[in-house]
Scaffold this active site. Structure first.
Site, short mmCIF file in Angstrom:
data_model
loop_
_atom_site.label_atom_id
_atom_site.label_comp_id
_atom_site.label_asym_id
_atom_site.label_seq_id
_atom_site.Cartn_x
_atom_site.Cartn_y
_atom_site.Cartn_z
N CYS A 4 -121.86 10.31 -22.40
CA CYS A 4 -122.34 11.61 -22.86
C CYS A 4 -121.17 12.57 -23.05
O CYS A 4 -120.14 12.47 -22.39
CB CYS A 4 -123.27 12.22 -21.82
SG CYS A 4 -124.60 11.13 -21.35
N ARG A 42 -116.97 9.32 -27.99
CA ARG A 42 -117.29 8.88 -26.63
C ARG A 42 -118.49 7.93 -26.62
O ARG A 42 -118.71 7.23 -25.64
CB ARG A 42 -117.64 10.10 -25.75
CG ARG A 42 -116.47 11.03 -25.57
CD ARG A 42 -116.91 12.34 -24.94
NE ARG A 42 -117.38 12.18 -23.59
CZ ARG A 42 -116.62 12.16 -22.51
NH1 ARG A 42 -115.32 12.29 -22.65
NH2 ARG A 42 -117.14 12.02 -21.32
N TRP A 85 -125.66 9.31 -24.15
CA TRP A 85 -125.53 7.86 -24.15
C TRP A 85 -126.53 7.38 -23.11
O TRP A 85 -126.34 7.58 -21.91
CB TRP A 85 -124.09 7.50 -23.77
CG TRP A 85 -123.73 6.07 -23.97
CD1 TRP A 85 -123.43 5.45 -25.14
CD2 TRP A 85 -123.56 5.08 -22.94
NE1 TRP A 85 -123.10 4.14 -24.93
CE2 TRP A 85 -123.17 3.88 -23.59
CE3 TRP A 85 -123.71 5.07 -21.56
CZ2 TRP A 85 -122.92 2.71 -22.90
CZ3 TRP A 85 -123.47 3.90 -20.87
CH2 TRP A 85 -123.09 2.72 -21.55
N ASN A 116 -123.59 15.36 -18.03
CA ASN A 116 -122.91 14.08 -18.20
C ASN A 116 -122.74 13.50 -16.81
O ASN A 116 -122.19 14.15 -15.93
CB ASN A 116 -121.54 14.31 -18.87
CG ASN A 116 -120.70 13.05 -18.90
OD1 ASN A 116 -121.22 11.94 -18.74
ND2 ASN A 116 -119.40 13.21 -19.08
N GLY A 117 -123.22 12.26 -16.63
CA GLY A 117 -123.09 11.62 -15.32
C GLY A 117 -124.42 11.02 -14.92
O GLY A 117 -125.30 10.82 -15.76
N GLU A 146 -107.05 -9.61 -24.61
CA GLU A 146 -107.16 -8.33 -25.30
C GLU A 146 -107.52 -8.52 -26.78
O GLU A 146 -108.36 -7.80 -27.33
CB GLU A 146 -105.84 -7.55 -25.14
CG GLU A 146 -105.74 -6.26 -25.90
CD GLU A 146 -106.82 -5.22 -25.53
OE1 GLU A 146 -107.57 -5.45 -24.58
OE2 GLU A 146 -106.90 -4.21 -26.25
N LYS A 164 -110.82 -7.05 -28.61
CA LYS A 164 -110.73 -6.19 -29.81
C LYS A 164 -111.69 -6.68 -30.88
O LYS A 164 -112.42 -5.90 -31.48
CB LYS A 164 -109.32 -6.22 -30.40
CG LYS A 164 -108.23 -5.35 -29.96
CD LYS A 164 -108.40 -3.88 -29.87
CE LYS A 164 -109.32 -3.46 -28.77
NZ LYS A 164 -108.84 -2.88 -27.60
N GLU A 188 -115.53 -6.20 -29.76
CA GLU A 188 -116.12 -4.86 -29.64
C GLU A 188 -116.29 -4.16 -30.97
O GLU A 188 -117.21 -3.36 -31.12
CB GLU A 188 -115.36 -3.99 -28.63
CG GLU A 188 -113.96 -3.62 -29.00
CD GLU A 188 -113.27 -2.79 -27.92
OE1 GLU A 188 -113.92 -2.07 -27.16
OE2 GLU A 188 -112.03 -2.87 -27.85
N HIS A 211 -110.90 -29.11 -20.21
CA HIS A 211 -111.79 -29.22 -19.04
C HIS A 211 -113.22 -28.84 -19.39
O HIS A 211 -113.98 -28.41 -18.52
CB HIS A 211 -111.24 -28.38 -17.89
CG HIS A 211 -109.91 -28.86 -17.42
ND1 HIS A 211 -109.74 -30.02 -16.72
CD2 HIS A 211 -108.65 -28.36 -17.62
CE1 HIS A 211 -108.45 -30.22 -16.48
NE2 HIS A 211 -107.78 -29.23 -17.02
N LYS A 270 -116.35 5.57 -25.29
CA LYS A 270 -114.89 5.61 -25.12
C LYS A 270 -114.53 5.66 -23.64
O LYS A 270 -113.61 4.98 -23.20
CB LYS A 270 -114.34 6.85 -25.83
CG LYS A 270 -112.83 7.05 -25.67
CD LYS A 270 -112.07 5.94 -26.37
CE LYS A 270 -110.57 6.07 -26.22
NZ LYS A 270 -109.90 4.80 -26.53
O1 M6R Z 1 -110.10 4.74 -20.11
P1 M6R Z 1 -109.88 3.39 -19.49
O2 M6R Z 1 -108.56 2.80 -19.90
O3 M6R Z 1 -110.06 3.37 -18.02
O4 M6R Z 1 -111.00 2.48 -20.12
C1 M6R Z 1 -111.18 1.17 -19.70
C2 M6R Z 1 -112.07 0.41 -20.64
O5 M6R Z 1 -113.34 1.00 -20.70
C3 M6R Z 1 -111.49 0.36 -22.05
O6 M6R Z 1 -110.21 -0.21 -22.07
C4 M6R Z 1 -112.42 -0.46 -22.97
O7 M6R Z 1 -112.40 -1.81 -22.60
C5 M6R Z 1 -112.03 -0.28 -24.43
N1 M6R Z 1 -113.19 -0.12 -25.23
C6 M6R Z 1 -111.29 -1.41 -25.00
O8 M6R Z 1 -110.94 -1.21 -26.33
#
Ligand code: M6R
Length: 608
Positions: free
Chosen positions: A2, A27, A75, A101-102, A481, A485, A488, A504, A603
């Site tokens: 949020c 976000r 959210w 938010n929270g 990573e 990428k 997501e 395996h 985000k």
């Molecule tokens: O703000 P942070 O680096 O703590 O966030 C951690 C993850 O939520 C963040 O890296 C997430 O995996 C991204 N969407 C990856 O692109």
């Protein structure tokens, strides 16, 4: 997650709130709403879906007039993303409106009690209890009601409240969710993130947990939870508005990929003086660093993947045991650590709930804590014993790119410095590595030049429903990573696999329909990786090799290749990930995906 925003000043609030919300869109959200005080009463409009739907409602059913208001992008956590569940929430008599938010963890018991007292709930949210509590406690003293309400809440919250009896006033409170106040000229604001404030002011106050603020157009009064007035420092944010906007790129993600040479330079350059690494920001922690007997690295998502790279590098270079673990596991595991354990916590936002909880747990166990963070003054930065900022600049795209590479850059500085202090590398190796670090920005630029090539490959393979990334050692860490990428932003399933593990079990999935991306920049295990490439080729898979520029043997084994600039093995990940970020970006683009706002993602994951 949020986003909340509030405005009080001399201009119409609704357009400013909508603009602020659009700056918080990154976000992640699934509904939105605004409430404005017109001097007499509070008026509210909400819509499910994108902000555009809310704008249309405001145009059709507005105007929402008034110079004081609050806004929210939601959210969904408690209840579906419907209009009723969207914020703001109003008290039954229309006296209070709240954005939140929270998560209020004890909302169920509050809800039952409030229902028994006759309050009517119109949503399924945890948030709605807050307006009813305000209503219940309000006897004409807003601050008092707010403090009584806050005392009933367990969980995390950044709250913005409007009261019909108090035109021209906003009330906010922060507890374990991000909230920043902005001081303008004849206007003041609050928001979850500085990007929403930048069109109005660069002067901000960072609230700490438990603090309350009363905001009017000419004044901000910050108080502790008992109502004692506090003197807060006003800081000036140097990020400019353009830096937080797209600057001509189609997507923030592409802009941020392109910014990596500059961002990596900002992480490294100020920390190398006369050929030596200087981490004087660490203060007292710098003194005890060489005495550490063990390192634990914890983070979430991409930041965790940066930690996996660091695990390989640090243990090898510094000859110290390193354990890397996702924060959501570490926080509940009762880990063994003491004052000789250095816990490195990595986070772009510094507000990730699991990361914060893991950090608190490690501190509780007596470990020394070091944060590697991008957002200045964030919760992780404040909690840790020492901080190394990554200085990546604002990262808007949900899929992190420069956030990750700058984390790697800072972790490399730390690893080299620690190795030097522990005497596990000699001066020649130290100087070689420092020289390599200094060349990283230009190497990143060369990797970015692979953009057209990566786009061509993406065009060929964007129709795949699943693919594999394989590698060994740091190449494997980069696979994690690269795979995230792709998943997501393109919603294509992929797996990151340690190449030696394929046989395996997973090799059963390899056939002529599979694309296998083989990361083979880690020179020491190149031959081993080639054997794995042969294994998957023998089962009909197509192979895209990612290798160092100097390594031409890949052409006789793989179907095609991406050649990345040659760097020392420990720095390989910083350049190797870049063409794979670009590949993921172009695949998502070919498939028409909403790249900067992928579905279901936020985000900054500020709730558990
Ligand atoms: O703000 P942070 O680096 O703590 O966030 C951690 C993850 O939520 C963040 O890296 C997430 O995996 C991204 N969407 C990856 O692109």
């Amino acid at each position: 997650m949020c986003g909340i925003v509030g405005y009080v000043g001399n201009q119409e609030a609704a357009p400013i709130l909508l603009d602020g919300l659009s700056r918080l869109e990154y976000r992640g959200y699934d509904s939105a709403g605004v409430a404005v005080h017109d001097g007499e009463a509070i008026h509210m409009l909400k819509a499910s879906g994108r902000l555009q739907a809310l704008r249309e409602r405001v145009d059709a059913e507005g105007p929402l007039q008034g110079t004081c208001g609050i806004g929210h992008t939601r959210w969904a956590t408690h209840g579906a993303p419907t209009q009723d569940n969207a914020h703001p929430h109003l008290s039954n008599d229309g006296k209070f409106a709240v954005v939140h938010n929270g998560i209020i963890e004890n909302y169920l018991e509050q809800r039952e009690e409030l229902k028994a007292r006759g309050f009517v709930f119109l949503s399924e949210t945890d948030t709605e209890v807050i307006v009813h509590l305000m209503d219940m406690y309000y006897q004409g003293d807003l601050k008092q009601a707010f403090m009584q309400t806050a005392a009933r809440l367990d969980g995390s919250y950044a709250l913005g409240i409007l009261c019909a009896d108090a035109p021209g006033q906003l009330l906010v409170m922060k507890n374990a969710s991000p909230l920043i106040l902005g001081l303008g000229a004849g206007e003041n604001l609050f928001a979850s993130d500085v990007t929403a404030l930048l069109p109005h002011t660069h002067n901000i106050i960072d609230l700490d947990d438990g603090e309350i603020a009363l905001i009017t157009s000419n004044d901000i009064t910050v108080m502790d939870s008992l109502g004692n007035v506090l003197q807060k420092e006003v800081t000036r944010v140097t990020w400019n508005r353009e830096a937080a906007e797209r600057g001509g790129y189609e997507h923030f993600m592409l802009k941020e990929i392109m910014e990596q040479p500059k961002a990596v330079k900002s992480s490294i350059e100020p920390r190398i003086r006369d050929g030596r690494i200087v981490l004087d920001e660490l203060g007292e922690l710098a003194r005890v660093l060489p005495q550490m007997e063990r390192v634990v690295i914890t983070a979430c998502g991409s930041a965790y993947h940066a930690g996996v790279v660091a695990g390989y590098v640090m243990e090898d270079l510094c000859r110290i045991p390193v354990h890397v673990e996702v924060a959501s596991e570490l926080r509940y595991r009762n880990p063994l650590m003491d004052e000789r354990t250095l816990v490195v916590v990595i986070s772009q936002s510094g507000e990730t709930a699991d990361t914060i909880a893991a950090l608190r747990e490690c501190k509780r166990q007596g470990a020394r804590t070091l944060a590697i963070v991008n957002v200045v003054g964030s919760t992780v930065a404040k909690l840790a014993d020492g901080v190394l900022y990554t200085w990546a600049g604002p990262e808007i795209s949900v899929a992190t790119t420069k956030g990750y590479t700058t984390q790697l850059a800072v972790l490399s500085l730390l690893a080299i410095q620690l190795a030097w202090q522990r005497g596990t590398i000699d001066d020649a190796r130290y100087q070689h590595l420092v020289g390599e670090l200094q060349q990283l920005p230009s190497k990143c630029q060369r990797a970015i030049d692979l953009n057209t090539h990566a786009a061509r490959i993406a065009k060929r393979y964007h129709g795949k429903r699943s693919l594999f990334y394989i590698g060994r050692n740091v190449d494997y860490a980069v696979c994690l990573e690269a795979s995230l990428k792709l998943k997501e932003i393109s919603y294509i399933h992929s797996e990151a696999y340690a190449a030696g593990e394929l046989k395996h079990g997973t090799i059963a999935l390899i056939d002529q329909n599979q694309l296998v991306i083989a990361l083979a920049c880690y020179q020491r295990l190149f031959e081993k990786l080639l054997s794995n490439v042969r294994e998957v080729k023998a089962r009909g898979a197509r192979v895209l090799g990612v290798v160092r520029e100097a390594e031409r043997r890949i052409y006789s084994e793989a179907d095609e290749a991406l050649l990345v600039p040659d760097v020392d093995a420990m720095l390989v990940p910083v350049v190797e990930i870049i063409p794979l970020q670009l590949f993921a970006y172009h695949v998502a683009k070919c498939n028409g995906c909403d790249i900067d706002k992928p579905k279901n993602l936020a985000k900054s994951v500020t709730v558990e």
